[in-house]
Write an enzyme that holds these catalytic residues in place. Structure first.
Site, PDB file in Angstrom:
ATOM      1  CD  GLU A 103      -3.060   0.878   0.179  1.00 36.55           C
ATOM      2  OE1 GLU A 103      -2.412   1.669  -0.532  1.00 36.55           O
ATOM      3  OE2 GLU A 103      -4.294   0.956   0.283  1.00 36.55           O
ATOM      4  CG  ASP A 104      -1.124   4.776  -1.291  1.00 36.75           C
ATOM      5  OD1 ASP A 104      -1.772   4.073  -0.474  1.00 36.75           O
ATOM      6  OD2 ASP A 104      -1.684   5.595  -2.036  1.00 36.75           O
ATOM      7  CG  ASP A 107      -5.788   8.669   6.583  1.00 41.40           C
ATOM      8  OD1 ASP A 107      -5.430   9.136   7.656  1.00 41.40           O
ATOM      9  OD2 ASP A 107      -6.594   9.255   5.832  1.00 41.40           O
ATOM     10  CG  PHE A 157      -3.561  15.493   1.654  1.00 39.53           C
ATOM     11  CD1 PHE A 157      -4.455  14.456   1.899  1.00 39.53           C
ATOM     12  CD2 PHE A 157      -3.186  15.754   0.340  1.00 39.53           C
ATOM     13  CE1 PHE A 157      -4.971  13.694   0.857  1.00 39.53           C
ATOM     14  CE2 PHE A 157      -3.706  15.002  -0.713  1.00 39.53           C
ATOM     15  CZ  PHE A 157      -4.593  13.976  -0.451  1.00 39.53           C
ATOM     16  NE  ARG A 170      -2.920   8.448  -8.966  1.00 39.03           N
ATOM     17  CZ  ARG A 170      -3.544   8.090  -7.844  1.00 39.03           C
ATOM     18  NH1 ARG A 170      -2.849   7.734  -6.792  1.00 39.03           N
ATOM     19  NH2 ARG A 170      -4.870   8.087  -7.787  1.00 39.03           N
TER      20      ARG A 170
END
Ligand code: IMP
Ligand code: MG
Length: 184
Positions: A103-104, A107, A157, A170
């Site tokens: 996963e990136d 959260d 963020f 991205r």
């Protein structure tokens, strides 16, 4: 290469391309050491983890295969609701395989929790989680265990290196904090 976004006043570099590459080398070595002799598959969660997935697999010195899933998490405003729709499922079965979900960022953890539940019923030998970023503050599922973490970050963020804001950024080779999310 000098990216034009280096001069974007609303972005502040958090991790440079070099720092990210060094950390991924370490994660790759650790994954290789812990999976020798196993039938390993690295499952990328599209689209955010695509850059991390591509770099990580090249630092794992073992025979392995790759696969992809795409999920959409329904957000209630800006909050994740935990409802996950599978937009693209794996191409191959994972029975008896050692699976690492790549996963990136984690959260709230709700997307991953649901994804791991879905994969958990398919007879894999093991299912582990690798996430480039861990943002622990907004975590709702405090029991979610990340086996391989790149970096722990504050509740800000971030974009770049696969992570987007409304589909953009991205392609940045670094990870940056968005200083004013209203202006992005
Ligand atoms: P959650 O853990 O279910 O809240 O959702 C995680 C997903 O939200 C990630 O896979 C990202 O797609 C997205 N996300 C969370 N934080 C950020 C961020 O700081 N930048 C970009 N995307 C983020
Ligand atoms: Mg994601």
């Amino acid at each position: 290469m000098e990216f034009t976004e280096f001069t974007n006043p609303n972005l502040e570099v958090l991790f440079s391309a070099e720092v990210i590459a060094q950390r991924i080398k370490e994660l790759g070595a650790q994954i290789a050491a812990e999976h020798a002799g196993q039938d390993l598959v690295l499952v990328g969660v599209l689209k955010g983890s695509s850059v991390f997935h591509a770099d990580l697999m090249r630092q794992v010195d073992l025979p392995l295969s790759i696969d992809f899933m795409a999920v959409s998490s329904y957000k209630d405003g800006t909050k994740s609701t935990g409802d996950v729709e599978i937009l693209k499922d794996l191409s191959n079965p994972i029975r008896e395989k050692a699976v690492i979900v790549v996963e990136d960022i984690v959260d709230t953890g709700l997307t991953l929790t649901r994804l791991l539940e879905i994969l958990g019923s398919r007879g894999a030998r093991s299912i582990k989680l690798a996430s480039l970023l861990d943002k622990p503050e907004p975590r709702i599922n405090k029991d979610l265990k990340i086996d391989y973490t790149g970096f722990v970050i504050p509740n800000k963020f971030v974009v770049g290196y696969g992570l987007d804001a409304a589909g953009r950024y991205r392609n940045l080779p670094f990870i940056a904090v968005v200083k004013d999310p209203e202006q992005i």
